[in-house]
Design a protein around this motif. Structure first.
Motif, PDB file in Angstrom:
ATOM      1  N   THR A 155     -15.263 -18.651 -61.858  1.00 40.51           N
ATOM      2  CA  THR A 155     -15.760 -17.355 -62.432  1.00 40.51           C
ATOM      3  C   THR A 155     -16.964 -16.860 -61.625  1.00 40.51           C
ATOM      4  O   THR A 155     -16.802 -15.550 -61.765  1.00 40.51           O
ATOM      5  CB  THR A 155     -16.127 -18.063 -63.789  1.00 40.51           C
ATOM      6  N   TYR A 156     -17.759 -17.387 -61.140  1.00 39.10           N
ATOM      7  CA  TYR A 156     -18.646 -16.687 -60.140  1.00 39.10           C
ATOM      8  C   TYR A 156     -18.137 -15.835 -59.336  1.00 39.10           C
ATOM      9  O   TYR A 156     -18.408 -14.576 -59.104  1.00 39.10           O
ATOM     10  CB  TYR A 156     -19.836 -17.656 -59.646  1.00 39.10           C
ATOM     11  N   ALA A 157     -17.150 -16.288 -58.394  1.00 38.44           N
ATOM     12  CA  ALA A 157     -16.581 -15.699 -57.480  1.00 38.44           C
ATOM     13  C   ALA A 157     -15.400 -14.598 -58.175  1.00 38.44           C
ATOM     14  O   ALA A 157     -15.723 -13.196 -57.486  1.00 38.44           O
ATOM     15  CB  ALA A 157     -15.609 -16.372 -56.639  1.00 38.44           C
ATOM     16  N   LEU A 158     -15.064 -14.698 -59.057  1.00 42.52           N
ATOM     17  CA  LEU A 158     -14.208 -13.684 -59.791  1.00 42.52           C
ATOM     18  C   LEU A 158     -15.239 -12.425 -60.158  1.00 42.52           C
ATOM     19  O   LEU A 158     -14.949 -11.145 -60.244  1.00 42.52           O
ATOM     20  CB  LEU A 158     -13.507 -14.310 -61.133  1.00 42.52           C
ATOM     21  N   ALA A 159     -16.167 -12.805 -60.706  1.00 44.48           N
ATOM     22  CA  ALA A 159     -17.092 -11.790 -61.596  1.00 44.48           C
ATOM     23  C   ALA A 159     -18.004 -11.153 -60.260  1.00 44.48           C
ATOM     24  O   ALA A 159     -17.912  -9.791 -60.479  1.00 44.48           O
ATOM     25  CB  ALA A 159     -18.189 -12.686 -62.479  1.00 44.48           C
ATOM     26  N   ASN A 160     -18.490 -11.571 -59.380  1.00 43.34           N
ATOM     27  CA  ASN A 160     -19.037 -11.317 -58.495  1.00 43.34           C
ATOM     28  C   ASN A 160     -18.545  -9.956 -57.563  1.00 43.34           C
ATOM     29  O   ASN A 160     -19.117  -8.974 -57.320  1.00 43.34           O
ATOM     30  CB  ASN A 160     -19.570 -12.293 -57.338  1.00 43.34           C
ATOM     31  N   GLY A 161     -17.239 -10.154 -57.198  1.00 43.18           N
ATOM     32  CA  GLY A 161     -16.694  -9.331 -56.275  1.00 43.18           C
ATOM     33  C   GLY A 161     -16.693  -7.880 -57.136  1.00 43.18           C
ATOM     34  O   GLY A 161     -17.228  -6.829 -56.457  1.00 43.18           O
ATOM     35  N   PRO A 162     -15.851  -7.654 -58.101  1.00 38.34           N
ATOM     36  CA  PRO A 162     -15.692  -6.597 -58.684  1.00 38.34           C
ATOM     37  C   PRO A 162     -17.313  -6.140 -59.315  1.00 38.34           C
ATOM     38  O   PRO A 162     -17.556  -4.862 -59.290  1.00 38.34           O
ATOM     39  CB  PRO A 162     -14.835  -6.614 -59.955  1.00 38.34           C
ATOM     40  N   GLY A 163     -18.027  -7.100 -59.806  1.00 40.67           N
ATOM     41  CA  GLY A 163     -19.442  -6.684 -60.515  1.00 40.67           C
ATOM     42  C   GLY A 163     -20.094  -5.770 -59.454  1.00 40.67           C
ATOM     43  O   GLY A 163     -20.729  -5.004 -59.780  1.00 40.67           O
ATOM     44  N   LYS A 164     -20.175  -6.393 -58.047  1.00 38.03           N
ATOM     45  CA  LYS A 164     -20.867  -5.742 -57.023  1.00 38.03           C
ATOM     46  C   LYS A 164     -20.181  -4.459 -56.495  1.00 38.03           C
ATOM     47  O   LYS A 164     -20.875  -3.323 -56.661  1.00 38.03           O
ATOM     48  CB  LYS A 164     -21.061  -6.784 -55.932  1.00 38.03           C
ATOM     49  N   ALA A 165     -19.076  -4.718 -56.304  1.00 39.11           N
ATOM     50  CA  ALA A 165     -18.290  -3.527 -55.786  1.00 39.11           C
ATOM     51  C   ALA A 165     -18.117  -2.230 -56.496  1.00 39.11           C
ATOM     52  O   ALA A 165     -18.057  -1.048 -56.158  1.00 39.11           O
ATOM     53  CB  ALA A 165     -16.962  -3.865 -54.973  1.00 39.11           C
ATOM     54  N   VAL A 166     -17.669  -2.488 -57.798  1.00 43.96           N
ATOM     55  CA  VAL A 166     -17.440  -1.525 -58.615  1.00 43.96           C
ATOM     56  C   VAL A 166     -18.810  -0.865 -59.138  1.00 43.96           C
ATOM     57  O   VAL A 166     -18.634   0.628 -59.045  1.00 43.96           O
ATOM     58  CB  VAL A 166     -16.498  -1.960 -59.947  1.00 43.96           C
ATOM     59  N   THR A 167     -19.794  -1.384 -59.342  1.00 46.33           N
ATOM     60  CA  THR A 167     -20.781  -1.019 -59.710  1.00 46.33           C
ATOM     61  C   THR A 167     -21.599   0.081 -58.441  1.00 46.33           C
ATOM     62  O   THR A 167     -22.011   1.215 -58.774  1.00 46.33           O
ATOM     63  CB  THR A 167     -21.858  -1.877 -59.937  1.00 46.33           C
ATOM     64  N   ALA A 387     -11.591  -4.855 -49.777  1.00 46.50           N
ATOM     65  CA  ALA A 387     -12.518  -5.504 -49.159  1.00 46.50           C
ATOM     66  C   ALA A 387     -12.322  -7.208 -49.004  1.00 46.50           C
ATOM     67  O   ALA A 387     -11.668  -7.534 -49.841  1.00 46.50           O
ATOM     68  CB  ALA A 387     -14.067  -5.327 -49.759  1.00 46.50           C
ATOM     69  N   VAL A 388     -12.678  -7.569 -47.979  1.00 46.79           N
ATOM     70  CA  VAL A 388     -12.575  -9.152 -47.713  1.00 46.79           C
ATOM     71  C   VAL A 388     -14.090  -9.711 -48.099  1.00 46.79           C
ATOM     72  O   VAL A 388     -14.969  -9.024 -47.399  1.00 46.79           O
ATOM     73  CB  VAL A 388     -12.182  -9.521 -46.474  1.00 46.79           C
ATOM     74  N   ASP A 393     -20.747 -14.851 -49.491  1.00 49.37           N
ATOM     75  CA  ASP A 393     -21.213 -14.151 -50.603  1.00 49.37           C
ATOM     76  C   ASP A 393     -20.591 -14.218 -51.821  1.00 49.37           C
ATOM     77  O   ASP A 393     -20.783 -13.735 -52.980  1.00 49.37           O
ATOM     78  CB  ASP A 393     -20.692 -12.357 -49.892  1.00 49.37           C
ATOM     79  N   ALA A 394     -19.176 -14.621 -51.990  1.00 48.27           N
ATOM     80  CA  ALA A 394     -18.360 -14.842 -52.872  1.00 48.27           C
ATOM     81  C   ALA A 394     -18.751 -15.806 -53.919  1.00 48.27           C
ATOM     82  O   ALA A 394     -18.570 -15.624 -55.032  1.00 48.27           O
ATOM     83  CB  ALA A 394     -16.870 -15.062 -52.342  1.00 48.27           C
ATOM     84  N   TYR A 395     -19.186 -16.926 -53.201  1.00 46.05           N
ATOM     85  CA  TYR A 395     -19.364 -18.169 -53.949  1.00 46.05           C
ATOM     86  C   TYR A 395     -20.864 -18.223 -54.295  1.00 46.05           C
ATOM     87  O   TYR A 395     -21.759 -17.665 -53.765  1.00 46.05           O
ATOM     88  CB  TYR A 395     -18.938 -19.283 -53.634  1.00 46.05           C
ATOM     89  N   GLN A 396     -21.395 -18.940 -55.602  1.00 44.79           N
ATOM     90  CA  GLN A 396     -22.465 -19.245 -55.758  1.00 44.79           C
ATOM     91  C   GLN A 396     -23.565 -19.954 -54.628  1.00 44.79           C
ATOM     92  O   GLN A 396     -22.883 -20.946 -54.217  1.00 44.79           O
ATOM     93  CB  GLN A 396     -22.537 -20.150 -56.988  1.00 44.79           C
ATOM     94  N   PRO A 397     -24.519 -19.117 -54.301  1.00 45.22           N
ATOM     95  CA  PRO A 397     -25.369 -19.880 -53.378  1.00 45.22           C
ATOM     96  C   PRO A 397     -25.817 -21.355 -53.708  1.00 45.22           C
ATOM     97  O   PRO A 397     -26.159 -21.567 -54.767  1.00 45.22           O
ATOM     98  CB  PRO A 397     -26.502 -19.033 -53.104  1.00 45.22           C
ATOM     99  N   MET A 398     -25.838 -22.203 -52.719  1.00 44.08           N
ATOM    100  CA  MET A 398     -26.266 -23.616 -53.031  1.00 44.08           C
ATOM    101  C   MET A 398     -27.723 -23.545 -53.604  1.00 44.08           C
ATOM    102  O   MET A 398     -28.009 -24.575 -54.389  1.00 44.08           O
ATOM    103  CB  MET A 398     -26.368 -24.460 -51.649  1.00 44.08           C
TER     104      MET A 398
END
Lengths: 408, 295
Positions: A155-167, A387-388, A393-398
């Protein structure tokens, strides 16, 4: 009367059991010379198009290809079962696989509820789960185990991509249509965080029941919010029906729809006229490059549908696992896990994929936009890659990990 | 702008309208159930599957044979009705003298089989059915943007409901039917072919479900699970309206659609439960349902 009912209930309970007996008859002997892979998935319910038979086919293809290429000395077998989206059914099946059938690794395991239960059994029995189907980040955080690999997306990767790019692209006010259970809530939260972190505002959200039959009322509320972006924090049939109603009510003319767990399966089911212009994150797309096309066309000849990210991921996961077993010279879970951590994944699915300590397999994700019908050159040609998103960046940082295994 | 409990009145009107649309589906489906229960004493659990079949037949007609929406609106229910007749003749007719439970188990099993077959053939993501040309677009009602198709659903379902009510309550055929329900033996003694009437009734009930399915096809995704998502609510509607009551099921269907619509505004999380809460209350106060007669 009661007695009859009881008989019927007993008969109903025995039907799956009869299936087990048949499955056991195929191979009971567990020897050191045998690697057995279990595909646990939803074979007939809401997620069966996403995983289901396609995942079984992918796993079988992986085994066939591996045998043809590497000519291993050991035997490999694939078994599969339907967990019916029930955590108890799933964990019982897996326990039986581990205890009596010598299964070494389970894969697919979509549905986060089932996945978390199976992760516990897998740790207890010291085998491996390479999860290619479930979405919840809990698998690599609160519920992480040394025996879990989370391979395709979360869910982090799914949310992060559009959350960032679309905003960033100007869609700075959001309204959420959220499935009213843990998965929807976590998807909404993860996306809201990404929206806010990028200077956007969340105007509100509406929680709808799972498998709602009519979405028009919820969409009217989204329309009334005047938000520029409507995020769909739901999945499967709910997403499909939300998109359909959004078109009917003319919502897509003034607002942008962003799917937070939308896959090629949904786009195919709805068709391009209804879905054009939607943006979301995918872990795989068949029409990326020659390598992905070659594999996907091969898959298509067997399954009659192009692969979802789960299908491609399952193929890749099984191959990765078999290579690690070969290289480690054993099917001992800890040794194989170490081998997989040491060896980057490089195939058509992932380039330079890295398995982290918390179990997350980090690989690039793709922010896609659905093509207009006129732009699609052939069946299943559905996406523009906007975008690739690099894995890191896609996944939750450690640093944010809540997994006890991660040393800080 | 005027507000009621913090909700602008215009938004409220919109939601009422949408409630009426989903109420139309409830009304049509519960009507079919009520007719079947009233005449045959069968609790038809296959109703959701028949509804799904109606939608799928419309989709298949368009996909494979090029049959458009309007002909489908007549042909698909007819086909579902014939299918219903086959079920009644081959299986259900042997169960009338037995306990209700047997009919329920049989139809429930049938529903599972039918749904399983469609899932196997077409998967669960479903198939898209586009809104017919004449009904695409929307009316601007001032307070809301009402898609023409949804307006058509209300009109069509009200027409069908009224016709059914009229035939059963006001015509000679309806009188025979009611007589056959009340006292089959005596009615047969008057020279009326009761088994034929019963067969046609089940066929008609099935056709009603099929009709609702065709109406639903353009509005929601045509999928094998569409029936099972709806059927439980429809059963609640029938119980609230009173088992077997024609007018009861129509009015309760529409009414509950509206109540559910309003719940979606005030407390969306409860929208899937509100019908059942009402059912519990109604059962406590009037065990035979709002319009039912105690026997």
């Amino acid at each position: 009367m009661k007695r009859k009912l009881l008989n019927i209930a007993i008969a109903a309970a025995l039907i799956p059991a009869a299936g087990n007996v048949m499955a056991q008859a195929k191979a009971v002997k567990l020897s050191d010379n045998m690697v057995k892979i279990g595909v646990l998935t939803d074979m007939s319910g809401v997620y069966s198009d996403l995983g289901g038979q396609g995942s079984v086919t992918a796993a079988q293809m992986a085994v066939e290809d591996y045998i043809a290429q590497a000519k291993p000395k050991f035997k490999i077998e694939v078994v599969y079962a339907d967990h019916q989206n029930k955590a108890d059914v799933g964990s019982n099946k897996v326990r039986e696989w581990y205890d009596t059938q010598g299964v070494d690794m389970v894969t697919d395991v979509l549905n986060s509820g089932v996945a978390i239960a199976v992760a516990k059994v897998t740790q207890e029995k010291n085998r491996i789960m390479i999860n290619t189907g479930a979405a919840s980040t809990r698998l690599t955080n609160e519920d992480c185990t040394p025996n879990t690999v989370h391979y395709v997306y979360d869910t982090y990767a799914l949310a992060n991509g559009p959350g960032k790019a679309v905003t960033k692209a100007g869609g700075d006010t959001w309204f959420f249509l959220t499935a009213d259970y843990a998965f929807g809530a976590s998807l909404e939260k993860d996306t809201s965080d990404a929206v806010k972190a990028n200077g956007g505002k969340v105007l509100g959200s509406v929680r709808h029941p799972l498998n709602a039959s009519d979405f028009s009322s919820f969409l009217l509320q989204a329309q009334a919010s005047k938000a520029k972006v409507v995020g769909l924090a739901n999945a499967g049939g709910d997403t499909v029906n939300s998109i359909k109603a959004a078109n009917e009510f003319g919502l897509t003319k003034s607002q942008r729809l962003v799917g937070l767990l939308t896959t090629i399966v949904d786009i195919h089911a709805l068709g391009l006229p209804t879905t054009q212009g939607m943006m979301f994150t995918e872990g795989f797309y068949w029409n990326l490059n020659d390598e992905t096309r070659a594999w996907s066309r091969k898959f298509f000849t067997k399954h009659k549908k192009m692969p979802s990210m789960l299908h491609a991921g399952t193929y890749s996961a099984v191959t990765t696992y078999l290579k690690a077993v070969q290289a480690a010279g054993t099917d001992d879970a800890a040794t194989v896990m170490k081998k997989m951590r040491d060896t980057p994944v490089s195939d058509f699915f992932a380039k330079n994929g890295k398995l982290r300590e918390d179990g997350r397999m980090v690989h690039d994700m793709y922010l896609v936009e659905v093509k207009k019908p006129a732009e699609s050159k052939e069946p299943w040609d559905y996406y523009h890659i906007k975008a690739v998103i690099p894995g890191n960046d896609a996944y939750q940082p450690m640093a944010l990990s809540r997994c006890p295994l991660v040393k800080k | 702008m005027t507000e009621i409990f913090g909700i602008p009145i215009q938004a409220l009107m919109g939601q009422l309208m949408l409630g009426l649309v989903s109420g139309s589906f409830y009304a049509m489906l519960s009507l079919g159930l009520a007719v079947i229960f009233g005449m045959l004493n069968i609790i038809n659990f296959a109703h959701g599957a028949l509804y799904m079949m109606g939608a799928f037949l419309a989709w298949m007609g368009l996909e494979y044979l090029g049959i458009g929406y309007w002909p489908s609106l007549a042909l698909a229910p007819l086909a579902v009705g014939v299918f219903g007749v086959v079920i009644e003749r081959s299986m259900l007719q042997w169960l009338y003298k037995l306990d209700h439970l047997y009919g329920l188990l049989l139809t429930f099993g049938l529903a599972l089989v039918i749904e399983g077959l469609f899932t196997n053939m077409y998967g669960v993501s479903g198939q898209p059915y586009t809104i017919p040309e004449e009904l695409s677009g929307a009316f601007n009602l001032g307070f809301m943007f009402l898609p023409k198709y949804r307006a058509w659903v209300i009109v069509a379902s009200l027409a069908v409901c009224f016709l059914t009510w009229f035939v059963i309550e006001k015509t000679r055929l309806g009188a025979y039917l009611r007589a056959a329900t009340e006292n089959p033996k005596l009615t047969q003694a008057f020279g009326i072919n009761v088994p034929l009437m019963v067969m046609l009734t089940y066929g008609f009930g099935a056709a009603l479900a099929g009709f609702a399915g065709v109406l639903a096809a353009p509005a929601i995704q045509v999928s094998s699970l569409m029936g099972s998502n709806l059927i439980i609510v429809v059963f609640a509607v029938v119980v609230i309206g009173g088992m077997g009551s024609i007018l009861g099921s129509i009015l309760t269907g529409l009414g509950l659609g509206v109540i559910e619509g309003l719940t979606k505004v005030f407390y969306p999380e409860a929208s899937s439960t509100v019908v059942f809460i009402i059912m519990a209350i109604v059962l406590m106060i009037r065990p035979a349902g709002l319009f039912g007669k105690e026997k």
